[in-house]
Design an enzyme around this catalytic site. Structure first.
Site, PDB file in Angstrom:
ATOM      1  CD  GLU A   1     -26.003  27.359  34.201  1.00 48.17           C
ATOM      2  OE1 GLU A   1     -26.074  28.280  33.373  1.00 48.17           O
ATOM      3  OE2 GLU A   1     -25.450  26.258  33.961  1.00 48.17           O
TER       4      GLU A   1
ATOM      5  CG  ASP B   1     -23.827  20.636  31.401  1.00 45.26           C
ATOM      6  OD1 ASP B   1     -23.911  19.563  32.032  1.00 45.26           O
ATOM      7  OD2 ASP B   1     -23.919  21.744  31.947  1.00 45.26           O
ATOM      8  CB  SER B   2     -28.375  21.114  32.223  1.00 48.22           C
ATOM      9  OG  SER B   2     -27.454  21.313  33.280  1.00 48.22           O
TER      10      SER B   2
ATOM     11  CE1 TYR C   1     -31.812  20.822  30.495  1.00 51.00           C
ATOM     12  CE2 TYR C   1     -30.687  18.751  30.029  1.00 51.00           C
ATOM     13  CZ  TYR C   1     -31.216  19.944  29.592  1.00 51.00           C
ATOM     14  OH  TYR C   1     -31.144  20.281  28.264  1.00 51.00           O
ATOM     15  N   GLY C   2     -32.000  19.070  36.975  1.00 51.00           N
ATOM     16  CA  GLY C   2     -32.211  18.211  38.144  1.00 51.00           C
ATOM     17  C   GLY C   2     -33.633  18.074  38.639  1.00 51.00           C
TER      18      GLY C   2
ATOM     19  CB  CYS D   1     -25.943  17.011  31.814  1.00 54.81           C
ATOM     20  SG  CYS D   1     -27.317  17.186  32.972  1.00 54.81           S
ATOM     21  CG  ASN D   2     -23.128  13.948  36.817  1.00 53.36           C
ATOM     22  OD1 ASN D   2     -22.568  12.903  37.112  1.00 53.36           O
ATOM     23  ND2 ASN D   2     -22.462  15.077  36.630  1.00 53.36           N
ATOM     24  CB  THR D   3     -29.694  15.392  35.476  1.00 50.51           C
ATOM     25  OG1 THR D   3     -29.319  15.970  36.723  1.00 50.51           O
ATOM     26  CG2 THR D   3     -31.184  15.066  35.507  1.00 50.51           C
TER      27      THR D   3
ATOM     28  CB  CYS E   1     -23.845  18.170  39.472  1.00 50.41           C
ATOM     29  SG  CYS E   1     -24.450  19.526  38.417  1.00 50.41           S
ATOM     30  CB  THR E   2     -20.409  18.612  34.781  1.00 46.48           C
ATOM     31  OG1 THR E   2     -21.699  18.853  34.199  1.00 46.48           O
ATOM     32  CG2 THR E   2     -19.957  17.198  34.472  1.00 46.48           C
ATOM     33  CG  HIS E   3     -23.656  23.147  36.804  1.00 47.63           C
ATOM     34  ND1 HIS E   3     -24.211  22.205  35.969  1.00 47.63           N
ATOM     35  CD2 HIS E   3     -24.022  24.361  36.304  1.00 47.63           C
ATOM     36  CE1 HIS E   3     -24.891  22.826  35.009  1.00 47.63           C
ATOM     37  NE2 HIS E   3     -24.790  24.127  35.192  1.00 47.63           N
TER      38      HIS E   3
END
Length: 269
Positions: free
Chosen positions: A151, A9-10, A41-42, A72-74, A183-185
């Site tokens: 984050e 993931d980012s 990353y977006g 990570c979706n991006t 977004c996994t965040h």
């Protein structure tokens, strides 16, 4: 079968997927890489995200994983096919599982998607949703301020509430009954997002559905772990290990309480 499942993931967002894998597949060993030094990353160009993803995969393949999960979706939107062409093991993303879950939950046919600028710009969720159900209505909104909050570990505060409320004003007035956390965040902020959107909007996280897909693929290939010995997981990050470990332990909670874990800060790129 004792080879690990590699999850990348980012940053800390992919821990939402890792938690579901730990819950659904407790015998599986996980190696997780969060690129916290280069998150988010977006806003980055697609080619840069693709390069970062390749670098992480190049690092992870030394552990001979039996599967790679791009949490990570991006990165899923821009690099999934590229990575699938580079390795000879299954590579799973998070977009199709999330889309399938939303199709199964919506009653009105109006689905909202929130994600990073890169994910929303790619149109990946809209494409996935319309392939599954051509006449579905999709309303998308980029929420670039969410990842920095997560984050920093700022999941619940007045600042978080106001940021979420302002970001979701557009969707709040739309006819959606389901909202994909693209977004996994974002599941870290699910309580606040739900409070802002109201009880009539169902939140869809791809983590649960992604873990199910991992289980199905490994079962079909006869690669599910069969040992009763507790696996030793590895959690890696490229940035500040203190905040990463703090967030990981807080989020994973009892999922890693009794499980041996190795924490690492490798060099990549």
């Amino acid at each position: 079968m004792q080879q690990p499942i590699a999850i990348l993931d980012s940053g800390v967002g992919g821990l939402t997927v890792a938690k579901e894998v730990l819950r659904q597949l407790p015998r599986e060993r996980i190696i997780y890489f969060g690129d916290t030094a280069r998150t988010p990353y977006g806003p980055r160009p697609s080619e840069e995200v693709k390069r970062f993803t390749r670098e992480i995969v190049d690092y992870l393949v030394q552990f001979t994983p039996k599967m790679i999960v791009i949490a990570c979706n991006t990165a899923t939107a821009v690099a999934l096919e590229d990575i699938q062409s580079r390795v000879n093991i299954p590579v799973v993303g998070v977009i199709y599982p999330g889309a399938r879950a939303a199709i199964g939950r919506t009653q009105t046919g109006y689905v909202g998607v929130i994600g990073t600028e890169g994910t929303i710009k790619s149109g990946a969720y809209e494409q996935a949703l319309k392939r599954l159900k051509p006449h579905i209505e999709v309303i998308s909104q980029a929420c670039p301020t969410f990842v920095p909050l997560v984050e920093k570990g700022n999941f619940c505060s007045d600042e978080t509430y106001e940021t979420v409320r302002e970001s979701l004003q557009f969707l709040k007035g739309s006819p959606i009954d389901s909202l994909i956390l693209g977004c996994t965040h974002y599941p870290f902020l699910a309580e606040t997002i739900s409070e802002v959107m109201g009880p009539e909007v169902i939140l869809i996280s791809s983590a649960d559905e992604t873990a199910r897909e991992i289980s199905t693929i490994l079962h079909d290939q006869g690669k599910l772990a069969g040992s009763d010995v507790l696996p030793i997981h590895q959690f890696c990050c490229s940035g500040d290990p203190k905040i990463f470990r703090q967030i990981a332990q807080q989020w994973l909670d009892e999922q890693i309480e009794l499980t041996p874990v190795v924490w690492q800060v490798p060099k990549i790129g």
